[in-house]
Design an enzyme around this catalytic site. Structure first.
Site, mmCIF file in Angstrom:
data_model
loop_
_atom_site.group_PDB
_atom_site.id
_atom_site.type_symbol
_atom_site.label_atom_id
_atom_site.label_comp_id
_atom_site.label_asym_id
_atom_site.label_seq_id
_atom_site.Cartn_x
_atom_site.Cartn_y
_atom_site.Cartn_z
ATOM 1 N N SER A 249 0.857 -1.194 0.000
ATOM 2 C CA SER A 249 0.000 0.000 0.000
ATOM 3 C C SER A 249 0.886 1.234 0.000
ATOM 4 O O SER A 249 1.569 1.533 0.979
ATOM 5 C CB SER A 249 -0.902 0.006 1.236
ATOM 6 O OG SER A 249 -1.436 1.307 1.404
ATOM 7 N N HIS B 40 -0.671 -1.555 -4.293
ATOM 8 C CA HIS B 40 -2.034 -1.366 -3.784
ATOM 9 C C HIS B 40 -2.276 0.136 -3.704
ATOM 10 O O HIS B 40 -1.582 0.853 -2.974
ATOM 11 C CB HIS B 40 -2.142 -2.046 -2.421
ATOM 12 C CG HIS B 40 -3.497 -1.997 -1.817
ATOM 13 N ND1 HIS B 40 -4.510 -2.856 -2.185
ATOM 14 C CD2 HIS B 40 -4.022 -1.192 -0.865
ATOM 15 C CE1 HIS B 40 -5.594 -2.589 -1.469
ATOM 16 N NE2 HIS B 40 -5.328 -1.575 -0.667
ATOM 17 N N ASP C 280 -4.764 3.036 -2.792
ATOM 18 C CA ASP C 280 -5.948 3.339 -1.977
ATOM 19 C C ASP C 280 -6.586 4.667 -2.382
ATOM 20 O O ASP C 280 -5.970 5.722 -2.209
ATOM 21 C CB ASP C 280 -5.540 3.419 -0.502
ATOM 22 C CG ASP C 280 -5.211 2.053 0.075
ATOM 23 O OD1 ASP C 280 -6.074 1.166 0.023
ATOM 24 O OD2 ASP C 280 -4.079 1.876 0.577
ATOM 25 N N MET D 217 -9.529 7.334 -1.706
ATOM 26 C CA MET D 217 -10.487 7.737 -0.655
ATOM 27 C C MET D 217 -11.121 9.058 -1.043
ATOM 28 O O MET D 217 -10.410 9.982 -1.475
ATOM 29 C CB MET D 217 -9.763 7.904 0.676
ATOM 30 C CG MET D 217 -8.973 6.673 1.100
ATOM 31 S SD MET D 217 -8.107 6.994 2.631
ATOM 32 C CE MET D 217 -7.146 5.489 2.793
ATOM 33 N N HIS E 206 -7.910 0.054 -4.823
ATOM 34 C CA HIS E 206 -8.878 -0.172 -3.739
ATOM 35 C C HIS E 206 -9.716 1.095 -3.608
ATOM 36 O O HIS E 206 -9.246 2.113 -3.097
ATOM 37 C CB HIS E 206 -8.101 -0.487 -2.448
ATOM 38 C CG HIS E 206 -8.958 -0.677 -1.240
ATOM 39 N ND1 HIS E 206 -8.444 -0.712 0.038
ATOM 40 C CD2 HIS E 206 -10.298 -0.854 -1.085
ATOM 41 C CE1 HIS E 206 -9.423 -0.899 0.908
ATOM 42 N NE2 HIS E 206 -10.559 -0.971 0.250
ATOM 43 N N MET F 191 -12.239 3.272 -1.965
ATOM 44 C CA MET F 191 -13.015 3.555 -0.748
ATOM 45 C C MET F 191 -13.814 4.817 -1.040
ATOM 46 O O MET F 191 -13.542 5.893 -0.503
ATOM 47 C CB MET F 191 -12.064 3.722 0.449
ATOM 48 C CG MET F 191 -11.485 2.390 0.905
ATOM 49 S SD MET F 191 -10.031 2.599 1.950
ATOM 50 C CE MET F 191 -8.775 2.741 0.713
ATOM 51 N N MET G 156 -11.265 -6.416 5.221
ATOM 52 C CA MET G 156 -10.563 -5.318 5.906
ATOM 53 C C MET G 156 -10.262 -5.737 7.346
ATOM 54 O O MET G 156 -11.153 -6.189 8.072
ATOM 55 C CB MET G 156 -11.420 -4.049 5.933
ATOM 56 C CG MET G 156 -11.650 -3.391 4.575
ATOM 57 S SD MET G 156 -10.157 -2.926 3.681
ATOM 58 C CE MET G 156 -9.373 -1.762 4.796
ATOM 59 N N GLY H 43 -9.649 3.867 5.771
ATOM 60 C CA GLY H 43 -9.481 5.321 5.841
ATOM 61 C C GLY H 43 -8.066 5.780 6.126
ATOM 62 O O GLY H 43 -7.668 6.842 5.670
ATOM 63 N N PHE H 44 -7.305 4.984 6.866
ATOM 64 C CA PHE H 44 -5.955 5.426 7.245
ATOM 65 C C PHE H 44 -4.986 4.247 7.276
ATOM 66 O O PHE H 44 -5.386 3.131 7.622
ATOM 67 C CB PHE H 44 -5.983 6.081 8.636
ATOM 68 C CG PHE H 44 -6.879 7.291 8.696
ATOM 69 C CD1 PHE H 44 -6.397 8.551 8.356
ATOM 70 C CD2 PHE H 44 -8.219 7.158 9.052
ATOM 71 C CE1 PHE H 44 -7.235 9.662 8.379
ATOM 72 C CE2 PHE H 44 -9.063 8.265 9.080
ATOM 73 C CZ PHE H 44 -8.577 9.519 8.744
ATOM 74 N N ASP I 169 -6.299 -6.527 4.400
ATOM 75 C CA ASP I 169 -5.754 -5.184 4.289
ATOM 76 C C ASP I 169 -5.931 -4.442 5.612
ATOM 77 O O ASP I 169 -7.044 -4.284 6.089
ATOM 78 C CB ASP I 169 -6.504 -4.462 3.149
ATOM 79 C CG ASP I 169 -5.956 -3.083 2.839
ATOM 80 O OD1 ASP I 169 -4.879 -2.736 3.345
ATOM 81 O OD2 ASP I 169 -6.612 -2.363 2.064
ATOM 82 N N GLY J 114 1.222 -1.794 4.305
ATOM 83 C CA GLY J 114 1.748 -0.458 4.054
ATOM 84 C C GLY J 114 2.869 -0.111 5.000
ATOM 85 O O GLY J 114 4.053 -0.239 4.680
HETATM 86 C C1 DX5 Z 1 -6.679 1.455 4.859
HETATM 87 C C2 DX5 Z 1 -6.073 1.091 3.518
HETATM 88 C C3 DX5 Z 1 -4.906 0.171 3.649
HETATM 89 C C4 DX5 Z 1 -3.762 0.751 4.449
HETATM 90 C C5 DX5 Z 1 -2.821 -0.341 4.855
HETATM 91 O O1 DX5 Z 1 -7.824 2.187 4.646
HETATM 92 O O2 DX5 Z 1 -7.027 0.444 2.718
HETATM 93 O O3 DX5 Z 1 -4.471 -0.284 2.379
HETATM 94 O O4 DX5 Z 1 -3.077 1.754 3.766
HETATM 95 O O5 DX5 Z 1 -1.793 0.219 5.619
HETATM 96 P P1 DX5 Z 1 -1.197 -0.490 6.913
HETATM 97 O O6 DX5 Z 1 -0.535 -1.748 6.439
HETATM 98 O O7 DX5 Z 1 -0.250 0.514 7.433
HETATM 99 O O8 DX5 Z 1 -2.347 -0.756 7.855
HETATM 100 ZN ZN ZN Z 2 -6.352 -0.635 0.943
#
Ligand code: DX5
Ligand code: ZN
Length: 234
Positions: free
Chosen positions: A12, A37, A39, A41, A74, A76, A156, A161-162, A194, A216
């Site tokens: 990520s 990956h 993300d 948002m 991904h 969101m 998930m 979100g983060f 994830d 990530g």
């Molecule tokens: C969360 C994202 C993830 C996130 C994973 O909303 O979808 O992909 O960035 O990061 P880590 O591995 O740091 O939880």
């Molecule tokens: Zn993700």
């Protein structure tokens, strides 16, 4: 006897140094990661805003034959169906959207397949395993087209979100999805996880039946990224 699963690791890039994205991606590739990956948002479906098509398009320009990466998007976002074609044009190979979004699930899977991408359905920690069963190929549910079924289910293990959040154990959910897929001969369906994946939590999710691990902060903060990737893949 349990067959050994082939584990794929996706990075990520939310945790990457975005000012130096090209070198970060080359570093991933050098260390054995070939899935990015991405993300997305929208600040509505989740409380955060990240990046979108122009950044993916830029990454896609690095993605040459010599450095071949699977671009795993991904979404969101509230209405993923509206943006499928735009993300495919920007370079997506696989597009995963949330079951909890407002788009019609079967229509969105079909739209993703019709642009030639693989389709994934993501579910939040509060959504039960059973919610994705209708989108896993089986004899119980028959839709007019085979392309109405998901290629991967993304479980998930944090609230989306983060990056950098604490792992939530979704082992029961992963097991139920794996069992359902195996019972219905949908062996090709892959289960991704994830959120909060590191050396310790990876063992938990792999034991439960996940075979795609998205990570990530663990990967990008590792002193030895190659070693971290090997640990996740083991
Ligand atoms: C969360 C994202 C993830 C996130 C994973 O909303 O979808 O992909 O960035 O990061 P880590 O591995 O740091 O939880
Ligand atoms: Zn993700």
């Amino acid at each position: 006897m349990n067959k050994k699963k082939y584990i794929t690791v996706g990075a990520s890039i939310l945790s990457a140094d975005l000012l130096n994205l090209e070198s970060e991606i080359r570093k991933l590739h050098k260390n054995g990661v070939d899935m990015i990956h991405f993300d997305v948002m929208d600040g509505v479906f989740v409380p955060n805003i990240s990046y979108g098509m122009p950044v993916l398009e830029a990454i896609n320009r690095i993605d040459t034959d010599e450095l071949s990466m699977l671009l795993d998007v991904h979404l969101m976002i509230t209405d993923p169906l509206k943006y499928i074609s735009a993300f495919e044009k920007a370079g997506a190979d696989r597009i995963t959207f949330h079951l909890e979004s407002e788009s019609d699930t079967v229509e969105t899977i079909k739209a993703i397949h019709s642009v030639g991408c693989l389709a994934g359905i993501a579910i939040n920690p509060d959504t039960p395993a059973e919610a994705v069963f209708p989108y896993i190929h089986s004899t119980e549910f028959s839709y007019p087209y085979l392309n109405s079924f998901a290629d991967i289910i993304l479980v998930m293990t944090v609230q989306p979100g983060f990056g950098g959040q604490q792992f939530m154990d979704m082992s029961d959910k992963i097991r139920k999805i794996r069992e359902y897929a195996d019972k219905n001969s949908a062996h090709e369906v892959r289960i991704a996880v994830d959120g909060g994946i590191d050396d310790k939590t990876a063992t938990i999710v792999k034991n439960a039946g996940a075979d795609i691990l998205i990570s990530g902060s663990y990967l990008f903060n590792a002193d030895d990224m190659k070693k971290a990737v090997r640990i996740l893949e083991a």
